[in-house]
Write an enzyme that holds these catalytic residues in place. Structure first.
Site, short mmCIF file in Angstrom:
data_model
loop_
_atom_site.label_atom_id
_atom_site.label_comp_id
_atom_site.label_asym_id
_atom_site.label_seq_id
_atom_site.Cartn_x
_atom_site.Cartn_y
_atom_site.Cartn_z
NE ARG A 237 -2.09 -0.85 12.57
CZ ARG A 237 -1.50 -0.45 13.47
NH1 ARG A 237 -1.54 0.38 14.31
NH2 ARG A 237 -0.09 -0.77 13.44
CD GLU A 266 -3.81 5.80 10.23
OE1 GLU A 266 -4.51 5.37 10.67
OE2 GLU A 266 -2.40 5.71 10.50
CG HIS A 284 -1.51 5.82 13.66
ND1 HIS A 284 -1.78 4.86 12.60
CD2 HIS A 284 -0.98 5.44 14.97
CE1 HIS A 284 -1.18 3.82 13.37
NE2 HIS A 284 -1.08 3.86 14.42
C1 DGY Z 1 1.99 0.38 16.20
O1 DGY Z 1 3.13 0.42 16.74
O2 DGY Z 1 1.42 -0.57 15.62
C2 DGY Z 1 1.18 1.78 16.49
O3 DGY Z 1 0.18 1.68 15.56
C3 DGY Z 1 2.07 2.93 16.21
O4 DGY Z 1 3.09 2.93 17.00
#
Ligand code: DGY
Length: 330
Positions: A237, A266, A284
């Site tokens: 993240r 983001e 992402h």
């Molecule tokens: C998640 O699933 O948390 C990813 O960041 C996106 O698929």
């Protein structure tokens, strides 16, 4: 009458079909993230909310959906949902662990190789007509084979990244809140403190969840602890890395480079990042394969169906409230 589900973004068709078998489905018709106001309005009469990591779901939103029996998040990370607020309202929350592990590990490796071997830069160089023939000093990068990989976070994805390192004959270090015997057994990874990992690794790859204690987990101090020849990879993240500090680190060459799949604010990017040639950026896409996005959707659908059928979902984030969850309206 079938229960109602609100889906905040169109998902793969096979997933929508699965949902239609069990629910009266309403879905955001636009190819964009809904505003908070739109979610509140559109989801108000649903029994289940199927949302994305791009939707911030807090107590106020939960309160405008009086019949809300559960939230199914189309992601493994659930930092977009206020779990405390869900617990206070006895609303089960589900996520999609497991099904995206290998795909995200693949992307992590794509980034490791791209940034160390300057693949994106080299591609730009070639397609803009600057390639005039082989040259001894052209686009020199750094080897991956035989180097040291430092994995922060020994969960599913961290372990899958570690397994792939065997093919590159790498030395593996890892850091987490506690030791992980599976990772040590599978990959021969050595547990170490965060400063020890940062100062020894040639590649530092982040695989920890975002919560209050992990915001800015990698900041100026950590970046300065890394080797000047090292690379930072983030597929977890964005807010785990202080992006302003990272920008400085890339500009001042505290580290050799970085590769990011995720961003602090983001989709907004910290001004200056795009000018860094020693940075690879992707939007992402960690789980973005056709197969995996379908698996995630089917899992999110199964979680939603389980809640409606009063079965404990396979991936319940807050099992502590399951026995006293909201009951189905009569
Ligand atoms: C998640 O699933 O948390 C990813 O960041 C996106 O698929």
């Amino acid at each position: 009458m079938k229960p109602a589900i609100y889906v905040t973004r169109l998902l793969p068709e096979v997933v929508m079909d699965r949902l239609r078998e069990y629910f009266m489905v309403r879905v955001n018709p636009h190819d964009r993230v809904l505003t908070r106001k739109e979610i509140m309005k559109n989801a108000a009469s649903c029994d289940i909310l199927l949302c994305l990591l791009t939707d911030t779901i807090d107590g106020e939103i939960m309160d405008v959906i009086p019949n809300l029996l559960g939230i199914s998040n189309y992601a493994v990370g659930y930092d977009n949902i206020d779990i405390k607020a869900a617990n206070a309202r006895k609303i089960p929350v589900c996520n999609t662990p497991g099904v995206l592990t290998e795909t995200t590990a693949d992307l992590t490796w794509a980034l490791i190789l791209s940034v160390s071997r300057r693949i994106v830069e080299a591609d730009r160089y070639t397609r803009t007509g600057r390639f005039k023939g082989w040259a001894p000093l052209l686009m020199l990068g750094q080897d991956v084979y035989g180097k040291t990989l430092g994995i922060i976070g020994a969960g599913r994805i961290g372990r899958a990244v570690a397994r792939r390192a065997r093919g590159f004959n790498m030395r593996l270090l890892y850091h987490d809140q506690q030791r992980n015997s599976e990772l040590e057994k599978d990959s021969g990874a050595i547990f170490c403190s965060l400063p020890d990992l940062l100062s020894a690794a040639d590649f530092v790859s982040l695989h920890i969840p975002l919560h209050r204690d992990t915001v800015n987990y990698i900041s100026a101090g950590e970046l300065q602890t890394m080797k000047r020849s090292a690379f930072l990879i983030n597929t977890s993240r964005g807010q785990i890395v202080d992006e302003t500090a990272l920008l400085r680190a890339l500009q001042k060459k505290w580290i050799a480079g970085a590769a990011l799949d995720v961003y602090y604010n983001e989709p907004a990017l910290t001004p200056g990042l795009t000018a860094c040639n020693n940075l690879v950026m992707v939007p992402h896409i960690g789980s973005a394969s056709t197969e995996t996005r379908t698996r995630m959707g089917l899992m999110a659908a199964d979680n939603a169906v389980a809640i409606m059928e009063n079965r404990k979902p396979a991936a319940l984030v807050n099992p502590e409230i399951w026995d006293c969850r909201r009951s189905i309206r009569s």
